[in-house]
Enzyme design. Structure first.
Site, PDB file in Angstrom:
ATOM      1  N   LYS A 132       0.978  -1.061  -0.044  1.00  0.00           N
ATOM      2  CA  LYS A 132      -0.046  -0.088   0.208  1.00  0.00           C
ATOM      3  C   LYS A 132       0.998   1.292  -0.104  1.00  0.00           C
ATOM      4  O   LYS A 132       1.366   1.668   1.202  1.00  0.00           O
ATOM      5  CB  LYS A 132      -0.810   0.047   1.208  1.00  0.00           C
ATOM      6  N   GLU A 180       9.198   1.181  11.484  1.00  0.00           N
ATOM      7  CA  GLU A 180      10.294   2.325  11.771  1.00  0.00           C
ATOM      8  C   GLU A 180       9.597   3.583  11.691  1.00  0.00           C
ATOM      9  O   GLU A 180       8.685   4.012  10.736  1.00  0.00           O
ATOM     10  CB  GLU A 180      11.132   2.295  10.491  1.00  0.00           C
ATOM     11  N   CYS A 184      13.443  10.644   7.731  1.00  0.00           N
ATOM     12  CA  CYS A 184      13.264  10.238   9.012  1.00  0.00           C
ATOM     13  C   CYS A 184      14.484  10.482   9.952  1.00  0.00           C
ATOM     14  O   CYS A 184      14.429  10.439  11.222  1.00  0.00           O
ATOM     15  CB  CYS A 184      12.646   8.899   9.004  1.00  0.00           C
ATOM     16  N   GLU A 227       8.061  16.280  16.013  1.00  0.00           N
ATOM     17  CA  GLU A 227       8.741  16.007  14.525  1.00  0.00           C
ATOM     18  C   GLU A 227       8.036  17.040  13.480  1.00  0.00           C
ATOM     19  O   GLU A 227       6.747  17.082  13.565  1.00  0.00           O
ATOM     20  CB  GLU A 227       8.568  14.574  14.294  1.00  0.00           C
TER      21      GLU A 227
END
Length: 494
Positions: free
Chosen positions: A186, A262, A296, A398
């Site tokens: 996906k 992750e 990331c 973040e």
């Protein structure tokens, strides 16, 4: 005219059982190009029907020729996949530029080659990994032999991020297939291009139908949720934000299915006064601004030892202001746009929070002036702040944009404390010429990966993943095999 600027509108269909199919519901949504907000294509939104079909195709593949292949046969096909991606290199570069808007140079030299290489790397890992065996004593003196074998886990749900679409998708798909699983991918709704294109590659090289499937869609009440809740999915691997990971973990609990995550990060860079100053600046520039900060592993918190703090801030400001936004195919472009208008609004909201909380805006903090069609793109200025406390939003949360906050420190212990003062634990970078200090500090930082005098330098055989709220599990080399296979022990009485 370059393919990235092409006005052709694409139709992104699902790839299920070796065929490109439309959604049963007929629902689609738009994909727009980040550089100028132009329409790239219409993406078919997958629902329960498409996920059901993909699971059936994947399970049939596991029972068919794919499930009966030897390791040598599977890995030979994966080498062909890598070679076919390389043969169609320009197509993959164009698709990823249209999806992300990032510079062509970055796609050509990093993201697309690494995406292809993943298939060969994990093919080699699977061929060369060993399992345990033990000679076991028995009361009759004849003994027994215990040995382990690895078997595929089954159907793997692969939910991918948008910031490095091919690279991060194949980082999961390649080891999953090398181990003999079938996958249902996906992709992010923002980046459908290369996952769809990979379906053509799979057919071209003879990967059996149903081994690789793609279902496009959104998250809640769409393809993402239906895939993670499907009882026919054996395990789920996901890269993305922590809140989404928590939702997927809850879905995976139904049926006690394995998950590998992750997740988010608020990564720190520690710059000591004895560092190679130029190297620290160069590395920090990359870690803050590469991919427009949408990495990331990127650095959003920089801690610099006080004797070099002012010089470091001034030099990073000068370098940030020299970044050149522009068309991806322009070789002079060194900064791309954010992925979407929606994400730009998120990043700009943090730019506003920083001002409201009293930050000193060293540079940036707004939207650059872009000419022509680029004026409609998802651009923001590379931004540096100082002067905020550790409690400030832009220091705690973040952002995932081209920005960082820089704070001075006075001692090694203080630097470690500041770096660890976060709910996340993905990565850090340490800049120092004192190798004793480097080893000492690295061991004290609560992250999955620490770089010393470098950033983003990866050996794909090593464990990769996050601590705390940055993830569960490890990927890379044999560590990927631990997730994508089941170990079975066989005990033979002699």
């Amino acid at each position: 005219m370059s393919s990235e600027r092409s006005t052709a509108v694409r139709d992104f269909r699902h790839f299920i059982g070796g065929e490109f199919i439309a959604s049963e519901s007929g629902r689609t949504f738009e994909k727009r190009r980040p550089t100028d907000n132009a329409l790239v294509g219409h993406i078919h939104e997958g629902g329960q029907a498409e996920v059901d079909a993909a699971v059936r195709a994947a399970r049939e593949a596991m029972q068919g020729p794919w499930g009966r292949m030897t390791v040598e046969q599977r890995t030979a096909l994966l080498y062909k996949v890598a070679d076919e991606i390389t043969r169609r290199f320009d197509d993959f570069v164009a698709a990823e530029m249209a999806d992300t808007g990032q510079p062509k140079s970055m796609m050509e030299h990093a993201f697309i080659p690494r995406g292809a290489a993943n298939f060969k790397i994990f093919a080699d890992v699977v061929k060369n990994v060993a399992t345990e065996s033990f000679q076991t004593p028995t009361p009759d003196g004849a003994g027994a032999l215990n040995y382990a074998i690895r078997v595929p886990k089954g159907v793997i749900g692969v939910i991918c991020p948008w910031n490095a679409p091919l690279l991060l998708m194949t980082w999961k798909v390649a080891p999953a297939l090398a181990c003999g699983n079938a996958v249902i991918v996906k992709p992010s709704e923002e980046t459908p291009g290369t996952a769809t294109l990979l379906g053509e590659v799979m057919n071209a090289v003879g990967i059996p139908k149903g081994v690789y499937n793609v279902v496009h869609g959104l998250g809640p009440n769409s393809a993402g949720e239906f895939l993670t809740r499907h009882s026919g999915v054996s395990a789920i691997t996901f890269t993305g934000e922590t809140r989404t990971g928590a939702a997927i973990m809850k879905a995976g609990a139904d049926g006690i299915r394995d998950v590998s995550f992750e997740l988010g990060g608020k990564n720190a860079g520690l710059v000591f006064a004895d560092c190679d100053f130029d190297a620290a600046i160069e590395g920090s520039m990359r870690s803050v601004f590469l991919n427009c900060g949408q990495v990331c592993l990127g650095t959003e918190r920089l801690y610099v030892e006080r004797p070099i703090f002012d010089r470091f801030v001034a030099t990073l400001k000068e370098r940030a202001e020299a970044l050149k936004p522009g068309h991806p195919e322009d070789r002079a472009t060194t900064l791309g746009p954010l992925i979407s208008q929606e994400h730009r609004q998120k990043v700009l909201s943090y730019y506003e929070k920083a001002r409201a909380e009293g930050a000193t805006v060293v540079t940036g903090g707004g939207i650059p002036e872009m000419s022509g069609d680029l004026g409609q793109g998802s651009w923001v200025q590379p931004t540096i702040w100082t002067g905020l406390p550790e409690t400030a939003s832009v220091v705690r949360e973040e952002i995932f944009g081209p920005c960082c906050h820089i704070t001075p420190f006075d001692s090694e212990d203080e630097a470690v404390r500041l770096a660890n003062d976060t709910q996340y634990g993905l990565s850090t970078a340490i800049w120092t010429r004192d190798l004793s200090r480097a080893h000492r500090v690295a061991a004290r930082i609560d992250v999955g990966i620490t770089w010393v005098n470098s950033w983003f330098l990866r050996d794909l055989r090593t464990p990769f993943g996050g601590s705390k709220q940055s993830g569960i599990g490890r990927e890379g080399g044999v560590h990927s095999l631990e997730f994508y296979t089941e170990l079975r022990n066989i005990c033979v009485k002699l």
